[in-house]
Write an enzyme that holds these catalytic residues in place. Sequence first.
Site, short mmCIF file in Angstrom:
data_model
loop_
_atom_site.label_atom_id
_atom_site.label_comp_id
_atom_site.label_asym_id
_atom_site.label_seq_id
_atom_site.Cartn_x
_atom_site.Cartn_y
_atom_site.Cartn_z
N GLY A 141 0.84 -1.18 0.00
CA GLY A 141 0.00 0.00 0.00
C GLY A 141 0.88 1.23 0.00
O GLY A 141 2.05 1.18 0.41
N GLN A 196 3.02 9.91 1.61
CA GLN A 196 4.33 9.24 1.58
C GLN A 196 5.18 9.67 0.39
O GLN A 196 6.40 9.47 0.41
CB GLN A 196 4.15 7.72 1.58
CG GLN A 196 3.52 7.19 2.87
CD GLN A 196 3.46 5.69 2.88
OE1 GLN A 196 2.52 5.12 2.36
NE2 GLN A 196 4.45 5.04 3.47
N CYS A 251 6.38 -0.16 7.47
CA CYS A 251 5.94 1.04 6.75
C CYS A 251 7.08 1.57 5.91
O CYS A 251 8.22 1.67 6.37
CB CYS A 251 5.50 2.11 7.75
SG CYS A 251 4.97 3.64 6.97
N LEU A 252 6.78 1.93 4.67
CA LEU A 252 7.79 2.47 3.76
C LEU A 252 8.33 3.81 4.25
O LEU A 252 9.39 4.25 3.80
CB LEU A 252 7.21 2.62 2.35
CG LEU A 252 6.75 1.33 1.68
CD1 LEU A 252 6.05 1.64 0.37
CD2 LEU A 252 7.90 0.38 1.45
N HIS A 305 -3.88 0.92 7.98
CA HIS A 305 -2.55 1.54 7.93
C HIS A 305 -2.55 2.74 6.96
O HIS A 305 -2.06 3.83 7.30
CB HIS A 305 -1.53 0.48 7.49
CG HIS A 305 -0.13 0.96 7.40
ND1 HIS A 305 0.86 0.53 8.25
CD2 HIS A 305 0.47 1.84 6.55
CE1 HIS A 305 2.00 1.13 7.93
NE2 HIS A 305 1.79 1.93 6.91
N GLU A 306 -3.10 2.52 5.76
CA GLU A 306 -3.07 3.59 4.75
C GLU A 306 -4.01 4.74 5.15
O GLU A 306 -3.69 5.91 4.94
CB GLU A 306 -3.44 3.04 3.37
CG GLU A 306 -2.51 1.93 2.85
CD GLU A 306 -1.04 2.27 2.94
OE1 GLU A 306 -0.68 3.45 2.79
OE2 GLU A 306 -0.23 1.34 3.16
N HIS A 345 -2.38 7.04 7.48
CA HIS A 345 -1.46 7.98 6.83
C HIS A 345 -2.18 9.27 6.43
O HIS A 345 -1.59 10.35 6.48
CB HIS A 345 -0.87 7.36 5.56
CG HIS A 345 0.37 6.55 5.80
ND1 HIS A 345 1.51 7.07 6.37
CD2 HIS A 345 0.67 5.25 5.51
CE1 HIS A 345 2.45 6.14 6.43
NE2 HIS A 345 1.97 5.01 5.93
#
Length: 188
Positions: A46, A51, A99-100, A141-142, A145
Site C-alpha cells: 500500500g 508518503q 511502513c515504507l 494503515h493507509e 497515513h
Amino acid sequence: MAIRPICITGNPVLHTRAAEVVDFDAELNQLVQDMFETMDAAPGVGLAAPQVGVGKRIFTYNYTEDDGTHKRGVVINPVLEIGPVSEEMPDDEEESEGCLSFPGYRFGLKRADTAVITGVDLDQNPVKLEAEGWFARIFQHEYDHLNGILYVDRLVDEYKPEVEAIIDAEEWGQNGITWMPGVDDLDA
Ligand code: ZN
C-alpha cells in the site's frame, strides 16, 4: 510515469491531516499512476499520497489474499469503518507491521480484523471494499497515513523507546529525508 521518492518519518506531510481531493484532473491522474509505480518498485502492499510528499487523501493498494485473489486499486477521499480492536499485546510474528516511511523495521500492532472502505476512484465512481485480516490491516494503515498517523505512533508503550532510538540512530525525525525505490537498498 515516474517513481517518486518516499518521505521518511519527520517530514511534516506525514504528520499532518491530508486534504480532500477536489480536482479530478490530469495532475491527479499522473499522481496516482506514479503512486502505483512507486508502490510496486518499493515494493509495498500500500502507499498513501503523503508518503510521496503530497498531502491529499489518496491511497493505492496491491495485495494477494491467501486464496490467490489479487486486490489492486486506488481509493480517493476514503472513509473507514472498522471492527473492534483487541487490547491484548500484539503477536510479533503474526501481527508484525512495517511502513515504507519507517523503512527496514517491523513491530507488532493490534488492528481490527474487519474493515470497510468507501470512497471514489479516479473517475469519481463509488468504491466500497470489505476486508478481513491482512487486507483490513492495509486499509487501516493507509487510512491512518491520511490523518497524519504512522503505525509506530500506535505501538504499545513498551516499544516506544526502541522507536525513538531508531529515529535517533538513523537520523530521521527531520524534514526532507527520503529514500528512492530502486536506488536505495532498503528492505521495508
Ligand atoms: Zn506506511
